[in-house]
Design a protein around this motif. Sequence first.
Motif, PDB file in Angstrom:
ATOM      1  N   GLU A   1       0.817  -1.214   0.000  1.00  0.00           N
ATOM      2  CA  GLU A   1       0.000   0.000   0.000  1.00  0.00           C
ATOM      3  C   GLU A   1       0.851   1.264   0.000  1.00  0.00           C
ATOM      4  OE1 GLU A   1      -2.645  -0.069   3.287  1.00  0.00           O
ATOM      5  OE2 GLU A   1      -3.481  -2.035   2.798  1.00  0.00           O
ATOM      6  N   LEU A   2       2.103   1.167   0.418  1.00  0.00           N
ATOM      7  CA  LEU A   2       2.982   2.334   0.491  1.00  0.00           C
ATOM      8  C   LEU A   2       3.835   2.433  -0.767  1.00  0.00           C
ATOM      9  CD1 LEU A   2       2.414   1.691   3.607  1.00  0.00           C
ATOM     10  CD2 LEU A   2       4.530   2.974   4.009  1.00  0.00           C
ATOM     11  N   ASP A   3       3.842   3.604  -1.394  1.00  0.00           N
ATOM     12  CA  ASP A   3       4.829   3.859  -2.443  1.00  0.00           C
ATOM     13  C   ASP A   3       6.204   3.920  -1.792  1.00  0.00           C
ATOM     14  OD1 ASP A   3       2.912   4.004  -4.432  1.00  0.00           O
ATOM     15  OD2 ASP A   3       2.666   6.168  -4.232  1.00  0.00           O
ATOM     16  N   LYS A   4       7.211   3.472  -2.528  1.00  0.00           N
ATOM     17  CA  LYS A   4       8.575   3.447  -2.006  1.00  0.00           C
ATOM     18  C   LYS A   4       9.428   4.362  -2.876  1.00  0.00           C
ATOM     19  CE  LYS A   4       7.418  -1.110  -0.453  1.00  0.00           C
ATOM     20  NZ  LYS A   4       6.006  -0.891  -0.917  1.00  0.00           N
ATOM     21  N   ILE A   5       9.915   5.442  -2.266  1.00  0.00           N
ATOM     22  CA  ILE A   5      10.576   6.530  -2.983  1.00  0.00           C
ATOM     23  C   ILE A   5      12.067   6.529  -2.688  1.00  0.00           C
ATOM     24  CG2 ILE A   5      10.666   9.029  -3.326  1.00  0.00           C
ATOM     25  CD1 ILE A   5       7.738   9.147  -2.368  1.00  0.00           C
ATOM     26  N   MET A   6      12.881   6.594  -3.733  1.00  0.00           N
ATOM     27  CA  MET A   6      14.339   6.661  -3.602  1.00  0.00           C
ATOM     28  C   MET A   6      14.809   8.049  -4.014  1.00  0.00           C
ATOM     29  SD  MET A   6      17.117   4.780  -3.013  1.00  0.00           S
ATOM     30  CE  MET A   6      18.782   5.430  -2.918  1.00  0.00           C
ATOM     31  N   LEU A   7      15.309   8.830  -3.061  1.00  0.00           N
ATOM     32  CA  LEU A   7      15.919  10.125  -3.359  1.00  0.00           C
ATOM     33  C   LEU A   7      17.394   9.905  -3.636  1.00  0.00           C
ATOM     34  CD1 LEU A   7      16.000  13.214  -3.527  1.00  0.00           C
ATOM     35  CD2 LEU A   7      16.236  13.262  -1.023  1.00  0.00           C
ATOM     36  N   THR A   8      17.817  10.179  -4.858  1.00  0.00           N
ATOM     37  CA  THR A   8      19.199   9.916  -5.255  1.00  0.00           C
ATOM     38  C   THR A   8      20.121  11.052  -4.810  1.00  0.00           C
ATOM     39  OG1 THR A   8      18.925  10.996  -7.414  1.00  0.00           O
ATOM     40  CG2 THR A   8      18.360   8.647  -7.263  1.00  0.00           C
ATOM     41  N   GLY A   9      21.432  10.803  -4.966  1.00  0.00           N
ATOM     42  CA  GLY A   9      22.430  11.810  -4.646  1.00  0.00           C
ATOM     43  C   GLY A   9      23.166  11.564  -3.353  1.00  0.00           C
ATOM     44  N   PHE A  10      22.758  10.521  -2.594  1.00  0.00           N
ATOM     45  CA  PHE A  10      23.356  10.287  -1.289  1.00  0.00           C
ATOM     46  C   PHE A  10      23.854   8.856  -1.121  1.00  0.00           C
ATOM     47  CE2 PHE A  10      20.120  13.586  -0.992  1.00  0.00           C
ATOM     48  CZ  PHE A  10      20.897  14.653  -0.557  1.00  0.00           C
ATOM     49  N   THR A  11      23.792   8.064  -2.174  1.00  0.00           N
ATOM     50  CA  THR A  11      24.354   6.725  -2.178  1.00  0.00           C
ATOM     51  C   THR A  11      25.821   6.811  -2.602  1.00  0.00           C
ATOM     52  OG1 THR A  11      23.482   6.450  -4.415  1.00  0.00           O
ATOM     53  CG2 THR A  11      22.157   5.571  -2.601  1.00  0.00           C
ATOM     54  N   PRO A  12      26.595   5.745  -2.475  1.00  0.00           N
ATOM     55  CA  PRO A  12      28.025   5.828  -2.797  1.00  0.00           C
ATOM     56  C   PRO A  12      28.332   6.322  -4.212  1.00  0.00           C
ATOM     57  CG  PRO A  12      27.600   3.840  -1.546  1.00  0.00           C
ATOM     58  CD  PRO A  12      26.260   4.435  -1.852  1.00  0.00           C
ATOM     59  N   ASP A  13      27.429   6.077  -5.161  1.00  0.00           N
ATOM     60  CA  ASP A  13      27.676   6.558  -6.527  1.00  0.00           C
ATOM     61  C   ASP A  13      27.254   8.009  -6.727  1.00  0.00           C
ATOM     62  OD1 ASP A  13      25.079   5.772  -6.134  1.00  0.00           O
ATOM     63  OD2 ASP A  13      24.985   4.438  -7.867  1.00  0.00           O
TER      64      ASP A  13
ATOM     65  N   LEU B   1      22.353   8.232 -19.856  1.00  0.00           N
ATOM     66  CA  LEU B   1      21.076   7.529 -19.886  1.00  0.00           C
ATOM     67  C   LEU B   1      21.260   6.076 -19.464  1.00  0.00           C
ATOM     68  CD1 LEU B   1      18.068   7.499 -20.562  1.00  0.00           C
ATOM     69  CD2 LEU B   1      18.686   7.068 -22.961  1.00  0.00           C
ATOM     70  N   ASP B   2      22.313   5.447 -19.929  1.00  0.00           N
ATOM     71  CA  ASP B   2      22.559   4.050 -19.566  1.00  0.00           C
ATOM     72  C   ASP B   2      22.805   3.894 -18.067  1.00  0.00           C
ATOM     73  OD1 ASP B   2      22.239   3.171 -22.161  1.00  0.00           O
ATOM     74  OD2 ASP B   2      24.385   3.212 -22.630  1.00  0.00           O
ATOM     75  N   ALA B   3      23.552   4.836 -17.498  1.00  0.00           N
ATOM     76  CA  ALA B   3      23.823   4.772 -16.056  1.00  0.00           C
ATOM     77  C   ALA B   3      22.527   4.881 -15.265  1.00  0.00           C
ATOM     78  CB  ALA B   3      24.794   5.871 -15.651  1.00  0.00           C
ATOM     79  N   PHE B   4      21.641   5.766 -15.707  1.00  0.00           N
ATOM     80  CA  PHE B   4      20.348   5.891 -15.030  1.00  0.00           C
ATOM     81  C   PHE B   4      19.546   4.598 -15.129  1.00  0.00           C
ATOM     82  CE2 PHE B   4      15.790   6.397 -15.538  1.00  0.00           C
ATOM     83  CZ  PHE B   4      15.454   6.844 -14.266  1.00  0.00           C
TER      84      PHE B   4
ATOM     85  N   ILE C   1      17.306  11.916 -19.731  1.00  0.00           N
ATOM     86  CA  ILE C   1      16.858  10.910 -18.764  1.00  0.00           C
ATOM     87  C   ILE C   1      15.388  11.114 -18.442  1.00  0.00           C
ATOM     88  CG2 ILE C   1      17.086  10.167 -16.361  1.00  0.00           C
ATOM     89  CD1 ILE C   1      20.126  10.707 -16.675  1.00  0.00           C
ATOM     90  N   ALA C   2      14.988  12.385 -18.267  1.00  0.00           N
ATOM     91  CA  ALA C   2      13.597  12.684 -17.932  1.00  0.00           C
ATOM     92  C   ALA C   2      12.636  12.223 -19.014  1.00  0.00           C
ATOM     93  CB  ALA C   2      13.441  14.184 -17.695  1.00  0.00           C
ATOM     94  N   THR C   3      13.016  12.383 -20.266  1.00  0.00           N
ATOM     95  CA  THR C   3      12.100  12.084 -21.367  1.00  0.00           C
ATOM     96  C   THR C   3      12.225  10.660 -21.904  1.00  0.00           C
ATOM     97  OG1 THR C   3      13.708  13.042 -22.918  1.00  0.00           O
ATOM     98  CG2 THR C   3      11.956  14.488 -22.097  1.00  0.00           C
ATOM     99  N   GLU C   4      13.391  10.018 -21.707  1.00  0.00           N
ATOM    100  CA  GLU C   4      13.611   8.699 -22.294  1.00  0.00           C
ATOM    101  C   GLU C   4      13.899   7.603 -21.274  1.00  0.00           C
ATOM    102  OE1 GLU C   4      16.513   8.698 -25.497  1.00  0.00           O
ATOM    103  OE2 GLU C   4      16.221  10.861 -25.778  1.00  0.00           O
ATOM    104  N   GLY C   5      14.220   7.990 -20.045  1.00  0.00           N
ATOM    105  CA  GLY C   5      14.726   7.013 -19.079  1.00  0.00           C
ATOM    106  C   GLY C   5      13.763   5.875 -18.781  1.00  0.00           C
ATOM    107  N   LEU C   6      12.485   6.201 -18.489  1.00  0.00           N
ATOM    108  CA  LEU C   6      11.547   5.156 -18.117  1.00  0.00           C
ATOM    109  C   LEU C   6      11.201   4.254 -19.291  1.00  0.00           C
ATOM    110  CD1 LEU C   6       9.129   6.973 -15.631  1.00  0.00           C
ATOM    111  CD2 LEU C   6      11.187   5.633 -15.163  1.00  0.00           C
ATOM    112  N   ALA C   7      11.122   4.831 -20.504  1.00  0.00           N
ATOM    113  CA  ALA C   7      10.856   4.022 -21.683  1.00  0.00           C
ATOM    114  C   ALA C   7      12.004   3.053 -21.941  1.00  0.00           C
ATOM    115  CB  ALA C   7      10.621   4.916 -22.896  1.00  0.00           C
ATOM    116  N   ARG C   8      13.236   3.548 -21.763  1.00  0.00           N
ATOM    117  CA  ARG C   8      14.399   2.671 -21.945  1.00  0.00           C
ATOM    118  C   ARG C   8      14.408   1.571 -20.874  1.00  0.00           C
ATOM    119  NH1 ARG C   8      19.690   3.463 -23.927  1.00  0.00           N
ATOM    120  NH2 ARG C   8      18.755   5.021 -25.333  1.00  0.00           N
ATOM    121  N   LEU C   9      14.025   1.930 -19.653  1.00  0.00           N
ATOM    122  CA  LEU C   9      13.954   0.939 -18.587  1.00  0.00           C
ATOM    123  C   LEU C   9      12.915  -0.134 -18.900  1.00  0.00           C
ATOM    124  CD1 LEU C   9      14.756   0.020 -15.707  1.00  0.00           C
ATOM    125  CD2 LEU C   9      12.969   1.566 -14.839  1.00  0.00           C
TER     126      LEU C   9
END
Length: 303
Positions: A233-245, A253-256, A292-300
Amino acid sequence: MRLSTVILPVRRWSEGGREVWQRAEQLGFHAAYTYDHLSWRSFRDGPWFGAVPTLTAAATATSTLRLGTLVTSPNFRHPVTLAKELISLDDISGGRVTLGIGAGGSGFDASALLREDEEAWKPRERADRFAEFVPLLDRLLTHEVVSHEGAFYSAQEVRNIPGCVQRPRLPFAVAATGPRGLRLAARYGQAWVTTGDPKIADTGTPAESVVAVARQIEALRAACEEAGRDAAELDKIMLTGFTPDRNGPLESLDAFVDFAGAHAELGIDEIVLHWPIPDSDFGTDLKVFERIATEGLARLAAR
């Protein structure tokens, strides 16, 4: 999976601030969040604007983009006044607001309102305040009249009429990794937020970070089970920028796609990327970011 962005409030509205939020909507982001701080880290000595006024302006400049804080904390907020502001913001936005909320840290927000002889709250006290703050805020946003006498907060016949546009109230996205915070997320959250494991942010590897996030999700599931709730029931949100990478997912785009794919397999529903700010810790390439914003999810999805 959904893709969102966090726009730090560092631009004057008349000097590019409005355009960034509108561009976020044009690019198709699910949501655009901002940090609710008085100042923050390396931006402390530069421009930094208030979260709620910024989101109010963004609400009038956009029409479909969800808006929110990522995150608000008790460090300088009181549930009574915050509830009134949130109800107003939810109304102005037409019900597009999500409240990201967390226990807060030991940065500038934690000391700005203290007297010289006062010490900043220790982690336990922040957790204690958070444990009272969230339930009281929930009541304030769902009841027309609320009174409360607690260890930290009081409310005397507080009126919040007509309440939120979103019913029974606007959603909470609770940032938590410890047991007490996860229990609050399980009971009151419509979403859960993580930035990864701070213990390995500087010393770990990307692979270790994925394992750590998997452990956090398992702990969330356990907390939900204890609360008699399905963690799905809970959405799970990942805020990037604070992990080791750090900003690695924004290098290409590939990295994303690699980063998003690894976290989608864990059950992450939404990934949040920092909008590029030149000459800062978030000084990534705007063209790559927009791709990434326009193509990332489609590529995923095509993997």
